[in-house]
Design a protein around this motif. Structure first.
Motif, PDB file in Angstrom:
ATOM      1  N   PRO A  27       0.830  -1.211   0.000  1.00  0.00           N
ATOM      2  CA  PRO A  27       0.000   0.000   0.000  1.00  0.00           C
ATOM      3  C   PRO A  27       0.866   1.264   0.000  1.00  0.00           C
ATOM      4  O   PRO A  27       1.967   1.277   0.561  1.00  0.00           O
ATOM      5  N   ARG A  28       0.350   2.332  -0.577  1.00  0.00           N
ATOM      6  CA  ARG A  28       1.136   3.549  -0.736  1.00  0.00           C
ATOM      7  C   ARG A  28       1.628   4.110   0.602  1.00  0.00           C
ATOM      8  O   ARG A  28       2.768   4.553   0.713  1.00  0.00           O
ATOM      9  N   ALA A  29       0.774   4.094   1.610  1.00  0.00           N
ATOM     10  CA  ALA A  29       1.176   4.638   2.909  1.00  0.00           C
ATOM     11  C   ALA A  29       2.355   3.852   3.482  1.00  0.00           C
ATOM     12  O   ALA A  29       3.318   4.437   4.016  1.00  0.00           O
ATOM     13  N   GLU A  30       2.316   2.537   3.360  1.00  0.00           N
ATOM     14  CA  GLU A  30       3.426   1.723   3.853  1.00  0.00           C
ATOM     15  C   GLU A  30       4.671   1.935   3.003  1.00  0.00           C
ATOM     16  O   GLU A  30       5.794   1.973   3.523  1.00  0.00           O
ATOM     17  N   ALA A  31       4.470   2.084   1.689  1.00  0.00           N
ATOM     18  CA  ALA A  31       5.611   2.333   0.797  1.00  0.00           C
ATOM     19  C   ALA A  31       6.304   3.642   1.166  1.00  0.00           C
ATOM     20  O   ALA A  31       7.537   3.729   1.178  1.00  0.00           O
ATOM     21  N   LEU A  32       5.517   4.670   1.478  1.00  0.00           N
ATOM     22  CA  LEU A  32       6.096   5.949   1.909  1.00  0.00           C
ATOM     23  C   LEU A  32       6.920   5.771   3.172  1.00  0.00           C
ATOM     24  O   LEU A  32       8.036   6.304   3.291  1.00  0.00           O
ATOM     25  N   GLU A  33       6.384   5.006   4.118  1.00  0.00           N
ATOM     26  CA  GLU A  33       7.081   4.795   5.388  1.00  0.00           C
ATOM     27  C   GLU A  33       8.381   4.016   5.171  1.00  0.00           C
ATOM     28  O   GLU A  33       9.429   4.343   5.742  1.00  0.00           O
ATOM     29  N   LEU A  34       8.335   3.000   4.316  1.00  0.00           N
ATOM     30  CA  LEU A  34       9.523   2.191   4.047  1.00  0.00           C
ATOM     31  C   LEU A  34      10.629   3.026   3.409  1.00  0.00           C
ATOM     32  O   LEU A  34      11.810   2.892   3.758  1.00  0.00           O
ATOM     33  N   THR A  35      10.255   3.882   2.476  1.00  0.00           N
ATOM     34  CA  THR A  35      11.272   4.701   1.822  1.00  0.00           C
ATOM     35  C   THR A  35      11.839   5.746   2.773  1.00  0.00           C
ATOM     36  O   THR A  35      13.022   6.091   2.692  1.00  0.00           O
ATOM     37  N   GLU A  36      11.019   6.244   3.689  1.00  0.00           N
ATOM     38  CA  GLU A  36      11.512   7.212   4.666  1.00  0.00           C
ATOM     39  C   GLU A  36      12.492   6.567   5.639  1.00  0.00           C
ATOM     40  O   GLU A  36      13.395   7.214   6.147  1.00  0.00           O
ATOM     41  N   GLN A  37      12.318   5.273   5.901  1.00  0.00           N
ATOM     42  CA  GLN A  37      13.174   4.575   6.854  1.00  0.00           C
ATOM     43  C   GLN A  37      14.454   4.027   6.219  1.00  0.00           C
ATOM     44  O   GLN A  37      15.353   3.585   6.934  1.00  0.00           O
ATOM     45  N   SER A  38      14.530   4.061   4.892  1.00  0.00           N
ATOM     46  CA  SER A  38      15.673   3.468   4.194  1.00  0.00           C
ATOM     47  C   SER A  38      16.923   4.334   4.371  1.00  0.00           C
ATOM     48  O   SER A  38      16.974   5.483   3.920  1.00  0.00           O
ATOM     49  N   GLU A  39      17.935   3.769   5.038  1.00  0.00           N
ATOM     50  CA  GLU A  39      19.190   4.511   5.236  1.00  0.00           C
ATOM     51  C   GLU A  39      19.867   4.797   3.895  1.00  0.00           C
ATOM     52  O   GLU A  39      20.437   5.864   3.694  1.00  0.00           O
ATOM     53  N   PHE A  40      19.817   3.816   2.999  1.00  0.00           N
ATOM     54  CA  PHE A  40      20.446   4.015   1.686  1.00  0.00           C
ATOM     55  C   PHE A  40      19.782   5.155   0.934  1.00  0.00           C
ATOM     56  O   PHE A  40      20.457   5.970   0.300  1.00  0.00           O
TER      57      PHE A  40
END
Length: 391
Positions: A272-285
Motif C-alpha cells: 500500500p502507498r502509505a506503507e511504501a512511503l514509510e519504508l522509503t523514509e526509513q531506508s538509510e540508503f
C-alpha cells in the motif's frame, strides 16, 4: 513492438501536450559572441558521437539483474517483505527498480531535448542558440540509448513519474526565456547527473557502465552551459526577480526529492502507498542517495547567484545546505575523464585482440605453407628414388 505493451501499467495517452508560452527570438547580431560559449559550442561539435557504434550493444544483460547493484539499495531490503520473497521474486524486483530508474532517465532526456529546442527558440543570444542546438542532438542520442536499453535489455518500461512530469510542465509553461535553463539545465540535469554518477560507480555490469559514462560526458557540458548563461543574466536581475527564481528552485527541489522514492515499484508489488512511503523514509540508503543526488544542484544554484535566506532554509530542511561548498568544476572534469579512460581501455583491448587475431592468422598461414612444402619435398624425393631404382 509498441512501447504500450512494455509499460508496467497503462500509461494513458502516449502523447502529452504542453501549451507553449513565450516568444521565439531571432538575433540579427552575427558577431563572434562570447568566447566561453563559443568554445563550449566547438567542444559540443567535436564531441558528437554515434550511440550505435560507440556502445557495445552485443554485451549481454540479465533482465533480472540488469545493474548488479547491491540489494541494500532496495527499499525492501531487510524488511519482512524481502524475507518472504523467493530468489526469482527478488530478481523481478531488481528488474522493476532498474526499469523504473532508467525509464525516468529516458523521460527526462526527452524533456531535455524539448527544453534544448525551446532554449534555441527563445534565448536572445546567437552564441547560446548555437550551443543549445548541439545539446538538442545530445539529448536525442541519450533518449535513443535509454530507450534501446529498456526495450532490448530490461524489457520493461515505467510511465513518467508524477513529480518529474510536474517539473517539466512548470518549466515549459513559463514564458521567461531563462526558465528552461533553470528547470532543465540546473534542476533536472543536475539531479540526473548525480543519479547517473551513483549508478555508474556502483554497477558491476559493463553495458550500463558504458552508457552512463558516455552520457555523463555530454551532460557535464550541458550543466556548464546553463551555469554560464544564467550567471551572466542573473547579475542583471532585481532582488524581486531573483526571489521568484529561488521560489521556483525550492519547489523544484522538493518535487525532485519526492521523485526519488520509487513508490510505483513498491505499489506494483502489492505494498500500500502509505506503507511504501514509510519504508522509503526509513531506508538509510535512500537518505544517503537523496543527499548525494543534490551534490550537483546545490553548488550550481549558488554559483549562478541564487542563494537567498529562504532558499538556504529550504536546503537546510532537505539536509543538503553544506553541499553549496562542493567543487562542481572538479566533478565535471572527473565525468569527462572517466569516459575518456573507458574509451582508452576499450579500444586498447580491441586493438590488442585484433593484433592477436592477425598474428594467429599469419601463424596459421605460415604453418599451412610449411606443411605443404614438406609434403611436396618428400613426394619428390620418394619418386626420384623409385625411378633411380628402376633405372
Amino acid at each position: 513492438m509498441s512501447s504500450r505493451e512494455t509499460y508496467t501499467r497503462e500509461p494513458g495517452d502516449l502523447l502529452w501536450e504542453v501549451p507553449a508560452a513565450g516568444a521565439a527570438r531571432f538575433s540579427w547580431e552575427y558577431d563572434e559572441g562570447r568566447a566561453r560559449l563559443l568554445a563550449l559550442y566547438q567542444k559540443g561539435k567535436d564531441k558528437q558521437w554515434d550511440a550505435t557504434t560507440r556502445i557495445d550493444w552485443d554485451l549481454e544483460v540479465d533482465p533480472f539483474d540488469p545493474l548488479g547493484t547491491p540489494d541494500e539499495a532496495t527499499a525492501l531490503y531487510g524488511t519482512p517483505h524481502w524475507d518472504r520473497m523467493s530468489g526469482r521474486e527478488r530478481g523481478t524486483l531488481r528488474q522493476h527498480f532498474a526499469s523504473w530508474q532508467f525509464s525516468q532517465f529516458l523521460h527526462g532526456e526527452q524533456g531535455a531535448m524539448v527544453c534544448a529546442a525551446r532554449i534555441t527558440e527563445s534565448v536572445p543570444d546567437l552564441d547560446a542558440k548555437f550551443y543549445s542546438a548541439t545539446q538538442a542532438m545530445d539529448e536525442a542520442r541519450h533518449a535513443e540509448i535509454y530507450g534501446r536499453f529498456l526495450h532490448e535489455k530490461v524489457q520493461l518500461l515505467y510511465p513518467v513519474n508524477d513529480s518529474l512530469q510536474a517539473l517539466l510542465g512548470d518549466t515549459l509553461r513559463d514564458a521567461r526565456w531563462d526558465m528552461p535553463y533553470l528547470g532543465m539545465q540546473v534542476l533536472i540535469e543536475g539531479l540526473a547527473l548525480a543519479a547517473f554518477g551513483m549508478l555508474r560507480d556502483t554497477t558491476t555490469k559493463p553495458l550500463p557502465h558504458q552508457i552512463l559514462a558516455y552520457v555523463m560526458q555530454d551532460e557535464a557540458r550541458h550543466v556548464a552551459f546553463g551555469r554560464m548563461a544564467l550567471r551572466d543574466y542573473y547579475r542583471q536581475l532585481s532582488d524581486a526577480e531573483l526571489r521568484e527564481r529561488e521560489e521556483f528552485v525550492i519547489e523544484g527541489c522538493y518535487l525532485m526529492r519526492d521523485r526519488l522514492r520509487g513508490l510505483e515499484v513498491l505499489e506494483n508489488f502489492g505494498i500500500p502507498r502509505a506503507e511504501a512511503l514509510e519504508l522509503t523514509e526509513q531506508s538509510e540508503f535512500l537518505h544517503l542517495f537523496r543527499k548525494l543526488l543534490f551534490s550537483r544542484i546545490v553548488p550550481c544554484v549558488k554559483d549562478i547567484g541564487l542563494w537567498g535566506p529562504r532558499l538556504q532554509r529550504a536546503y537546510a530542511d532537505l539536509g543538503v545546505l553544506d553541499l553549496g561548498a562542493a567543487e562542481l568544476d572538479a566533478l565535471m572534469a572527473q565525468d569527462e575523464e572517466i569516459a575518456e579512460q573507458l574509451d582508452a581501455r576499450r579500444f586498447a583491448a580491441e586493438e590488442a585482440a585484433r593484433t592477436a587475431e592477425v598474428a594467429a592468422t599469419v601463424a596459421e598461414g605460415a604453418a599451412a605453407d610449411g606443411a605443404g612444402e614438406d609434403g611436396t619435398a618428400g613426394e619428390g624425393h620418394g619418386g626420384g628414388g623409385g625411378a633411380a631404382g628402376r633405372g
